[in-house]
Design an enzyme around this catalytic site. Sequence first.
Site, PDB file in Angstrom:
ATOM      1  N   GLU A 243     -18.057  39.472  10.111  1.00 19.91           N
ATOM      2  CA  GLU A 243     -16.663  39.675   9.689  1.00 19.91           C
ATOM      3  C   GLU A 243     -15.906  40.579  10.673  1.00 19.91           C
ATOM      4  O   GLU A 243     -15.374  41.616  10.298  1.00 19.91           O
ATOM      5  CB  GLU A 243     -16.617  40.223   8.261  1.00 19.91           C
ATOM      6  CG  GLU A 243     -17.256  39.263   7.263  1.00 19.91           C
ATOM      7  CD  GLU A 243     -17.164  39.705   5.807  1.00 19.91           C
ATOM      8  OE1 GLU A 243     -17.105  40.909   5.544  1.00 19.91           O
ATOM      9  OE2 GLU A 243     -17.159  38.810   4.940  1.00 19.91           O
ATOM     10  N   ASP A 322     -22.367  36.043  -1.348  1.00 17.96           N
ATOM     11  CA  ASP A 322     -21.687  37.342  -1.276  1.00 17.96           C
ATOM     12  C   ASP A 322     -21.391  37.886  -2.673  1.00 17.96           C
ATOM     13  O   ASP A 322     -20.247  37.805  -3.125  1.00 17.96           O
ATOM     14  CB  ASP A 322     -20.382  37.192  -0.483  1.00 17.96           C
ATOM     15  CG  ASP A 322     -19.701  38.529  -0.256  1.00 17.96           C
ATOM     16  OD1 ASP A 322     -20.285  39.550  -0.624  1.00 17.96           O
ATOM     17  OD2 ASP A 322     -18.591  38.535   0.282  1.00 17.96           O
ATOM     18  N   GLU A 350     -16.500  43.789  -7.374  1.00 17.84           N
ATOM     19  CA  GLU A 350     -15.579  42.975  -6.580  1.00 17.84           C
ATOM     20  C   GLU A 350     -15.339  41.592  -7.197  1.00 17.84           C
ATOM     21  O   GLU A 350     -14.205  41.167  -7.350  1.00 17.84           O
ATOM     22  CB  GLU A 350     -16.137  42.839  -5.155  1.00 17.84           C
ATOM     23  CG  GLU A 350     -15.287  41.969  -4.271  1.00 17.84           C
ATOM     24  CD  GLU A 350     -15.829  41.880  -2.849  1.00 17.84           C
ATOM     25  OE1 GLU A 350     -16.884  42.481  -2.565  1.00 17.84           O
ATOM     26  OE2 GLU A 350     -15.185  41.199  -2.037  1.00 17.84           O
TER      27      GLU A 350
HETATM   28  C1  GCV Z   1     -17.414  45.817   3.494  1.00 21.86           C
HETATM   29  C2  GCV Z   1     -17.530  41.155   1.172  1.00 21.86           C
HETATM   30  C3  GCV Z   1     -16.351  42.039   0.875  1.00 21.86           C
HETATM   31  C4  GCV Z   1     -15.984  42.896   2.058  1.00 21.86           C
HETATM   32  C5  GCV Z   1     -17.226  43.656   2.524  1.00 21.86           C
HETATM   33  C6  GCV Z   1     -18.311  42.644   2.864  1.00 21.86           C
HETATM   34  C7  GCV Z   1     -19.622  43.296   3.282  1.00 21.86           C
HETATM   35  O1  GCV Z   1     -17.153  40.125   2.059  1.00 21.86           O
HETATM   36  O2  GCV Z   1     -15.263  41.243   0.464  1.00 21.86           O
HETATM   37  O3  GCV Z   1     -14.974  43.765   1.632  1.00 21.86           O
HETATM   38  O4  GCV Z   1     -16.971  44.482   3.612  1.00 21.86           O
HETATM   39  O5  GCV Z   1     -18.583  41.877   1.722  1.00 21.86           O
HETATM   40  O6  GCV Z   1     -20.526  43.315   2.467  1.00 21.86           O
HETATM   41  O7  GCV Z   1     -19.746  43.752   4.394  1.00 21.86           O
END
Ligand code: GCV
Length: 615
Positions: A243, A322, A350
């Site tokens: 990411e 995720d 989340e």
């Molecule tokens: C810290 C998901 C979340 C992101 C997070 C990522 C991760 O994609 O939406 O906010 O980033 O996981 O675990 O690194």
Amino acid sequence: MGFRSDGSLAWLAYLPGEAPSATTSMELAREELRQGLRQLRRAETVDVIADGQGQAYAISKTDTGYVINGGEPGVLYGAYALLSALSRGEQPPEGLREPHFPLRILNHWDNMDGTIERGYAGRSFFFKKNHLSFDPARIRQYARMLASVGINCISPNNVNVRPPMDGLLMQGNVSELKALADILRPFGIRLLVSIDFSMPSHHGLNTADPLNEEVAAWWARTTGEVYCAIPDLAGYLVKADSEYRPGPFTYGRTHAQGANMLARALKPHGGLLFWRCFVYNHKQDWRDTVTDRPKAAFEHYSPQDGQFDDNVVLQIKNGPLDFQVREPLSPLLFAMPRTRKALELQLAQEYTGQQIDLFYHGPQYEDIIEHLPLGNIQYIAAVSNLGDDSNWCGHDLAQASLYAYGRTAWEGACRAQEFAREWAQTTLPEASEEVTGMLMRSGAVYEQYAAPLGIGFLVRPNSHYGPSPEGYEFDLWGTYHRANQHEIGIDRSTNGSGYTAQYPQPLMGLYNNPDTCPEKLLLFFHRLPYDHPMADGRSLVQRVYDDHFEGALGAEDLLAQWKQLKNKIPEGTYERVLSRFERQAANAREWRDVINTYFYRKSGIGDARGRLIHP
Ligand code: GCV
């Protein structure tokens, strides 16, 4: 006991509001016992005997009370276990108690400006205005809460390390980090720091190539300086090539090469390198039907088994996607026998209602741990659900998940109901039976309206709260369900993407066949027509409708039940939670209507029971 309706004491109502300041766990244990016994009005004497180092403790009965034997910080765990049991009217646990996992970690995703990524409980209590800046009294309260359930390691900063956070290990900030570590130490809690793989290239060098000698020397020097200030630092945590985060791929190197270089900087100090395995193509084209995101981590890491140094720990999310409401275990957790591994869970809600909707994570953890090949996993971590709200978690009842995580990490097993009851008895004692029941059914209720048969990512893009069934369908992230007028889901069997082949038997066989695949995961593993017959004879689409009608009713029920507890709950807590249940009920109605309408419009099949589905 000293209940506070601002929720700040959490499950520690048997202790006074201020956590003591002490220099050793022994001193702290004695002080907590003195205050706790007085507050509980107990006449027993409790002797604390230090016999060695270590996390274990043993409580035994004496003529006048109890004796706790243990090391540093074992005696402190013994003190909390004893006080907690007495406050619940139970006998303290007898015999030797030792933790299953040596490090029981809480990962915060706090940013230096004081915001928290995926934070649902206010701002950071570590960072403010681009500095490490905290109230020592608040940190002691936090540390006491964690120590009371055995959590012994924290990373305060987000794994998405962005400037100025990339300077956290630099002089100036290190003295602040040291101050934090010094407060946490008597509570038996060690610091772990999230780092940016490209740091050397922002601080003096023009590369961060892991095979470059200057880069290795830069890390060795910087790490040495940090250990001078914090000799018990647990190590580093890294999100690399994921990411938009930098990593070894930039330099054409493997993750083993990148991780080992950092691990060697930590090795002389006894530090560990936690390397996250959340690596996938985050720029997938939705037209690409060959790439299947859940396959990514296993494909990338499993061929590198045996290549990682012994102080590298691969940190693996519980599921291959995720943190969705329902996922199978990541196949990587079963693989790589020659590599150390940590299980990563998410407490921050989340995808599970954002601490507005109730979702007690205990049953999810129970399901995960029960099926985990425990011998293959050495460490455990969870992403924190805490923030600076007075009640720590935004939703008072979300504290129960943190409590259950700590207990799970200590025991190496999750007994969701027992942990929920312990939490409720110490936190909301007059309503503990009812609240335990609400916690225990909360996950199933949420799943019914938000994750039909294991399909994930039906959430609104970015915020991840509320329904948007095609929000991610034409996006970059590889999270598709590809519904058309005939069918929905991804075929991940050996006839499809082949993802199921990453599992050992018998799991592979179980998941590969829609007739044996657990129904809760059916649309995670299979692409099926809307009239596919479920085990109980209902059609797939009817099951989706029924779940959504029931889930919305379940949310109404939680609200109604809470209202009945008005006289048993401190007023502030009651009001805070009430407004969340009201929002949850509205959210559940929205999910019901949007998802049911979506399936109706795609399939053209009406509800067999004639309930209202908006056309
Ligand atoms: C810290 C998901 C979340 C992101 C997070 C990522 C991760 O994609 O939406 O906010 O980033 O996981 O675990 O690194």
